[in-house]
Design a protein around this motif. Structure first.
Motif, PDB file in Angstrom:
ATOM      1  N   CYS A 149      -0.972  23.454  -5.620  1.00  0.00           N
ATOM      2  CA  CYS A 149      -1.238  23.448  -4.319  1.00  0.00           C
ATOM      3  C   CYS A 149      -0.134  24.094  -3.343  1.00  0.00           C
ATOM      4  O   CYS A 149       0.813  24.045  -3.628  1.00  0.00           O
ATOM      5  N   GLU A 150      -0.858  24.555  -2.382  1.00  0.00           N
ATOM      6  CA  GLU A 150      -0.091  25.502  -1.343  1.00  0.00           C
ATOM      7  C   GLU A 150      -0.209  25.016  -0.070  1.00  0.00           C
ATOM      8  O   GLU A 150       0.626  25.519   0.855  1.00  0.00           O
ATOM      9  N   ASP A 151      -0.382  23.534   0.163  1.00  0.00           N
ATOM     10  CA  ASP A 151      -0.491  22.898   1.376  1.00  0.00           C
ATOM     11  C   ASP A 151       0.995  22.458   1.486  1.00  0.00           C
ATOM     12  O   ASP A 151       1.251  21.280   1.102  1.00  0.00           O
ATOM     13  N   ALA A 152       1.775  23.120   2.204  1.00  0.00           N
ATOM     14  CA  ALA A 152       3.155  22.718   2.477  1.00  0.00           C
ATOM     15  C   ALA A 152       3.247  21.465   3.098  1.00  0.00           C
ATOM     16  O   ALA A 152       4.290  20.617   2.623  1.00  0.00           O
ATOM     17  N   ALA A 153       2.474  20.972   4.037  1.00  0.00           N
ATOM     18  CA  ALA A 153       2.696  19.853   4.690  1.00  0.00           C
ATOM     19  C   ALA A 153       2.454  18.710   3.860  1.00  0.00           C
ATOM     20  O   ALA A 153       3.048  17.649   3.937  1.00  0.00           O
ATOM     21  N   GLN A 154       1.286  18.762   3.123  1.00  0.00           N
ATOM     22  CA  GLN A 154       1.057  18.014   2.014  1.00  0.00           C
ATOM     23  C   GLN A 154       2.339  17.482   1.240  1.00  0.00           C
ATOM     24  O   GLN A 154       2.636  16.456   0.631  1.00  0.00           O
ATOM     25  N   LEU A 155       2.502  18.786   0.485  1.00  0.00           N
ATOM     26  CA  LEU A 155       3.676  18.357  -0.575  1.00  0.00           C
ATOM     27  C   LEU A 155       4.918  17.932   0.021  1.00  0.00           C
ATOM     28  O   LEU A 155       5.625  17.135  -0.623  1.00  0.00           O
ATOM     29  N   PRO A 197       0.799  -1.160   0.039  1.00  0.00           N
ATOM     30  CA  PRO A 197      -0.029   0.037   0.193  1.00  0.00           C
ATOM     31  C   PRO A 197       0.850   1.194  -0.125  1.00  0.00           C
ATOM     32  O   PRO A 197       1.879   1.358   0.628  1.00  0.00           O
ATOM     33  N   ASN A 198       0.543   2.227  -0.583  1.00  0.00           N
ATOM     34  CA  ASN A 198       0.921   3.665  -0.823  1.00  0.00           C
ATOM     35  C   ASN A 198       1.282   4.188   0.672  1.00  0.00           C
ATOM     36  O   ASN A 198       0.144   4.198   1.413  1.00  0.00           O
ATOM     37  N   ALA A 199       2.220   4.662   1.041  1.00  0.00           N
ATOM     38  CA  ALA A 199       2.382   5.088   2.479  1.00  0.00           C
ATOM     39  C   ALA A 199       1.608   6.543   2.540  1.00  0.00           C
ATOM     40  O   ALA A 199       1.228   6.718   3.869  1.00  0.00           O
ATOM     41  N   LEU A 200       1.149   7.441   1.769  1.00  0.00           N
ATOM     42  CA  LEU A 200       0.685   8.451   1.685  1.00  0.00           C
ATOM     43  C   LEU A 200      -0.821   8.360   1.144  1.00  0.00           C
ATOM     44  O   LEU A 200      -1.027   7.923   0.395  1.00  0.00           O
ATOM     45  N   ASP A 201      -1.475   8.857   2.226  1.00  0.00           N
ATOM     46  CA  ASP A 201      -3.060   8.620   2.054  1.00  0.00           C
ATOM     47  C   ASP A 201      -3.655   9.889   1.698  1.00  0.00           C
ATOM     48  O   ASP A 201      -3.349  10.951   2.238  1.00  0.00           O
ATOM     49  N   LEU A 202      -4.175  10.039   0.378  1.00  0.00           N
ATOM     50  CA  LEU A 202      -4.543  11.314  -0.218  1.00  0.00           C
ATOM     51  C   LEU A 202      -6.200  11.327   0.264  1.00  0.00           C
ATOM     52  O   LEU A 202      -6.681  10.213   0.069  1.00  0.00           O
ATOM     53  N   GLU A 203      -6.572  12.455   0.271  1.00  0.00           N
ATOM     54  CA  GLU A 203      -8.226  12.538   0.660  1.00  0.00           C
ATOM     55  C   GLU A 203      -8.999  11.710  -0.332  1.00  0.00           C
ATOM     56  O   GLU A 203      -8.825  11.528  -1.540  1.00  0.00           O
ATOM     57  N   PRO A 204     -10.279  10.986   0.064  1.00  0.00           N
ATOM     58  CA  PRO A 204     -10.994  10.450  -0.642  1.00  0.00           C
ATOM     59  C   PRO A 204     -11.679  11.090  -1.616  1.00  0.00           C
ATOM     60  O   PRO A 204     -12.022  10.728  -2.710  1.00  0.00           O
ATOM     61  N   SER A 205     -11.763  12.531  -1.318  1.00  0.00           N
ATOM     62  CA  SER A 205     -12.427  13.560  -2.133  1.00  0.00           C
ATOM     63  C   SER A 205     -11.638  13.848  -3.048  1.00  0.00           C
ATOM     64  O   SER A 205     -12.171  14.903  -4.024  1.00  0.00           O
ATOM     65  N   ALA A 206     -10.153  13.616  -3.309  1.00  0.00           N
ATOM     66  CA  ALA A 206      -9.547  14.206  -4.215  1.00  0.00           C
ATOM     67  C   ALA A 206      -9.968  14.062  -5.737  1.00  0.00           C
ATOM     68  O   ALA A 206     -10.747  12.963  -5.953  1.00  0.00           O
ATOM     69  N   THR A 207      -9.622  14.817  -6.585  1.00  0.00           N
ATOM     70  CA  THR A 207     -10.092  14.819  -8.140  1.00  0.00           C
ATOM     71  C   THR A 207      -9.186  14.914  -8.784  1.00  0.00           C
ATOM     72  O   THR A 207      -7.807  15.228  -8.518  1.00  0.00           O
ATOM     73  N   ALA A 208      -9.419  15.057 -10.245  1.00  0.00           N
ATOM     74  CA  ALA A 208      -8.150  15.365 -11.044  1.00  0.00           C
ATOM     75  C   ALA A 208      -7.378  16.430 -10.998  1.00  0.00           C
ATOM     76  O   ALA A 208      -6.620  17.069 -11.371  1.00  0.00           O
ATOM     77  N   GLN A 209      -8.590  17.486 -10.496  1.00  0.00           N
ATOM     78  CA  GLN A 209      -7.858  18.737 -10.267  1.00  0.00           C
ATOM     79  C   GLN A 209      -6.844  18.738  -9.035  1.00  0.00           C
ATOM     80  O   GLN A 209      -5.957  19.412  -9.094  1.00  0.00           O
ATOM     81  N   THR A 210      -7.135  18.097  -8.140  1.00  0.00           N
ATOM     82  CA  THR A 210      -6.245  17.730  -6.907  1.00  0.00           C
ATOM     83  C   THR A 210      -4.895  17.222  -7.311  1.00  0.00           C
ATOM     84  O   THR A 210      -3.888  17.673  -7.092  1.00  0.00           O
ATOM     85  N   LEU A 211      -4.960  16.204  -8.258  1.00  0.00           N
ATOM     86  CA  LEU A 211      -3.738  15.546  -8.978  1.00  0.00           C
ATOM     87  C   LEU A 211      -2.983  16.526  -9.817  1.00  0.00           C
ATOM     88  O   LEU A 211      -1.688  16.629  -9.508  1.00  0.00           O
ATOM     89  N   LEU A 212      -3.761  17.413 -10.580  1.00  0.00           N
ATOM     90  CA  LEU A 212      -3.060  18.653 -11.282  1.00  0.00           C
ATOM     91  C   LEU A 212      -2.106  19.492 -10.336  1.00  0.00           C
ATOM     92  O   LEU A 212      -1.170  19.875 -10.680  1.00  0.00           O
ATOM     93  N   ALA A 213      -3.172  19.930  -9.408  1.00  0.00           N
ATOM     94  CA  ALA A 213      -2.456  21.150  -8.407  1.00  0.00           C
ATOM     95  C   ALA A 213      -1.262  20.465  -7.789  1.00  0.00           C
ATOM     96  O   ALA A 213      -0.322  21.196  -7.576  1.00  0.00           O
ATOM     97  N   LEU A 214      -1.500  19.092  -7.463  1.00  0.00           N
ATOM     98  CA  LEU A 214      -0.095  18.611  -6.789  1.00  0.00           C
ATOM     99  C   LEU A 214       0.977  18.525  -7.749  1.00  0.00           C
ATOM    100  O   LEU A 214       2.288  18.784  -7.186  1.00  0.00           O
ATOM    101  N   ALA A 215       0.578  18.275  -8.736  1.00  0.00           N
ATOM    102  CA  ALA A 215       1.881  18.057 -10.058  1.00  0.00           C
ATOM    103  C   ALA A 215       2.559  19.495 -10.443  1.00  0.00           C
ATOM    104  O   ALA A 215       3.683  19.622 -10.305  1.00  0.00           O
ATOM    105  N   LYS A 216       1.590  20.199 -10.348  1.00  0.00           N
ATOM    106  CA  LYS A 216       1.863  21.758 -10.653  1.00  0.00           C
ATOM    107  C   LYS A 216       2.709  22.324  -9.696  1.00  0.00           C
ATOM    108  O   LYS A 216       3.918  23.079  -9.864  1.00  0.00           O
ATOM    109  N   ALA A 217       2.657  22.061  -8.436  1.00  0.00           N
ATOM    110  CA  ALA A 217       3.502  22.404  -7.567  1.00  0.00           C
ATOM    111  C   ALA A 217       4.701  21.799  -7.248  1.00  0.00           C
ATOM    112  O   ALA A 217       5.821  22.597  -7.138  1.00  0.00           O
ATOM    113  N   LEU A 218       4.747  20.577  -7.582  1.00  0.00           N
ATOM    114  CA  LEU A 218       5.993  19.600  -7.588  1.00  0.00           C
ATOM    115  C   LEU A 218       7.055  20.217  -8.992  1.00  0.00           C
ATOM    116  O   LEU A 218       8.067  20.248  -8.811  1.00  0.00           O
TER     117      LEU A 218
END
Length: 569
Positions: free
Chosen positions: A76-82, A35-56
């Motif tokens: 994405c601006e959530d420093a802890a999540q990134l 299992p992946n060690a990082l749990d992303l929110e069950p409500s995550a969407t494709a926009q969530t995915l893009l926002a994370l990728a854009k930040a990285l």
């Protein structure tokens, strides 16, 4: 041929990777994955995915297609999540790829061949490459996905650069994000386009080709690319079928790109080892591509969670084409063996060239025919039943408009019609379902018949029966032609040996079963005796085993069944 739009230089061209270009790729999770060690929110969407990728990714240069996607979301601006995401990626996890698979169901990804590889398979293939003891200058990852092979390869070969080719701009962004988080972007070139258009500049040292070529059925491959495949095979002195899937196209492209000194390892569905269209790949591995090892994963170890196929890990090196260099075949029976890919049984290359069914080589070769034995194919031509294109329309059911009986043909439409047949005999016809068989020319039909048929065809079109691959290649699209009844019928897919039945009723067949057509006249007594012997003696060993334990007997495999020569005396 389709071209790739490279907006970095603002022109349309094929893919080209020189030794200084950089990018990478990977592949999401599977049942064999931890299992992946990082749990992303069950409500995550494709926009969530893009926002994370854009930040990285930050301000790295991307293609126009990727930029259009990034412009739809803020980073994405959530420093802890990134920070947690970066930590997981550096640890070797693929949370972005896992989220992509969660957001886009397998039925959506399958037509694009987006089946991501589990971590143990990736690591086992990288371990195999390490054991070859070669200094790798360049990695090439075709159909790179989110970059799992590329990242693992770059970590294993610290002096190598990578070329990762990914067609889907969204997935390419995940690939770039993984590279950036792993601090590997400077060693990789991500090319957004079709691997078949790739060209590689010469490099000083070996290139390692490693990855999971996308599994796309021939129905979803454009005519232009099928023509490309046939032309390239002919140019290489090979024969092939345009029924080949996309993974065979990728093997062929790799054969074109690889030079002596290069080597590679791909994981694909294992069906190419036995099917007719796989002969081109078998010829490539026995000759120019230089097959060295083939590891076939046991069906119980389902490698691809969204594809019910057995997996084969194929190792190759272009210089390994000498007649005295054997091929090794190994069956992988346990998850731990995926990490080690132990050497298998040696088979002479000439034996491999002559054998049309390579799963036989996995068992050490074909058993010699004993005196007094003959093959079933000497007595019968075995043919699969008719493909309708859409059984829920052409097998007449309660929800379909009524038709005159003249156009409803009693047929075997389910394997249980054979396996559950009383006394191993098909009959009477009244117990069977009907297949709709309409004439090519409807104009001469009586007016009442024509009205009923028009109503049925309008309903069939509302069900999409005219749009499928089979219907589009059938003239006219409504004409389902059933062959004459076969005196013996057999199942060909199941978790048990095939079942045989004497077709006393003269039922027709659709493609749930095979028909056995005698090459010479036989009496009813001989046919019944043969059915009894086949049901008592045919084992599951002669078929091809799929993930989940299903065994399939193609007509060619059925015709190789050995039986006593005096059985019909």
């Amino acid at each position: 041929m389709p071209a790739v739009r490279d907006t970095t230089v603002g022109r349309t061209r094929g893919l080209t990777a020189g030794p200084t270009q950089r990018t990478s790729g990977s592949t999401p999770a599977d049942p064999l994955n931890a299992p992946n060690a990082l749990d992303l929110e069950p409500s995550a969407t494709a926009q969530t995915l893009l926002a994370l990728a854009k930040a990285l990714i930050g301000d790295a240069v991307v293609t126009e297609a990727e930029q259009q996607l990034l412009q739809t979301v803020p980073a994405c601006e959530d420093a802890a999540q990134l920070q947690a995401l970066t930590k997981a990626i550096r640890r070797g996890d693929d949370p972005l790829g896992a989220l992509f698979c969660r957001l886009f169901h397998a039925t959506t990804r399958r037509p694009e061949g987006q089946t991501f590889t589990p971590a143990p398979v990736v690591q086992g293939m990288v371990n195999w490459a390490l054991r070859q003891g070669r200094k790798v200058t360049r990695l090439v990852d075709p159909g790179a996905g989110s970059g799992r092979y590329t990242l693992a390869g770059l970590r294993a070969f610290p002096e190598a650069e990578a070329v990762a080719v990914e067609k889907d701009p969204l997935v390419a962004l995940l690939l770039r994000a993984n590279l950036a988080a792993a601090d590997l972007s400077h060693r990789a070139a991500v090319l957004v386009g079709d691997y078949r258009e790739l060209s590689l500049a010469p490099v000083d040292g070996p290139t390692l080709f490693i990855g999971n070529p996308p599994y796309v059925r021939h129905h979803d491959i454009s005519p232009g690319w099928k023509t490309w495949y046939a032309y390239c095979l002919t140019h290489a002195g090979l024969k092939g079928s345009q029924l080949a899937g996309l993974h065979l196209h990728f093997f062929l492209k790799t054969r074109q790109l690889a030079v002596p000194g290069d080597f590679g390892v791909f994981v694909t569905a294992a069906e190419w080892m036995d099917v007719n269209y796989g002969q081109a790949l078998r010829d490539m591995l026995a000759n120019g591509l230089g097959g060295t090892e083939i590891h076939v994963v046991a069906p119980e170890l389902q490698v691809f969670e969204d594809a019910m196929v057995s997996a084969a890990i194929t190792c190759f090196s272009p210089e390994a084409t000498q007649a005295d260099a054997p091929l090794r075949f190994q069956s992988i029976q346990a998850p731990a063996e995926l990490l080690t890919l132990p050497p298998g049984r040696e088979i002479p290359r000439e034996t491999a060239r002559q054998e049309r069914k390579w799963s036989v080589l996995l068992r050490g070769g074909r058993p010699a025919r004993q005196p007094g034995q003959m093959e079933l194919g000497e007595l019968f031509q075995v043919s699969r039943g008719q493909v309708t294109g859409l059984n829920r329309v052409w097998v007449h059911g309660p929800g379909a408009p009524a038709l005159p009986e003249a156009y409803l043909v009693p047929s075997i439409t389910d394997a249980s019609d054979i396996s559950a047949a009383p006394g191993q005999e098909i009959g009477p016809l009244q117990t069977l379902r009907r297949v709709v068989c309409l004439p090519r020319d409807l104009a001469p039909l009586p007016a009442a018949h024509r009205r009923a048929i028009d109503t049925f065809l309008a309903w069939a079109q509302s069900q999409g029966a005219h749009e499928g691959y089979i219907a589009r290649h059938r003239k006219p699209w409504w004409h389902v032609h059933l062959r004459d009844p076969a005196p013996i019928v057999m199942t060909y897919m199941g978790r048990r040996p095939p079942a045989f039945a004497f077709n006393a009723a003269g039922a027709r067949l659709i493609n749930v079963a095979h028909g056995l057509y005698p090459r010479q006249p036989m009496s009813e007594a001989q046919l019944r005796r043969l059915v009894q012997w086949l049901n008592a003696n045919v084992s599951i060993e002669g078929g091809r085993v799929y993930a989940g334990g299903l065994t399939k007997f193609e007509p060619s495999e059925a015709m190789r069944i050995l039986l006593p020569r005096d059985l019909l005396a």
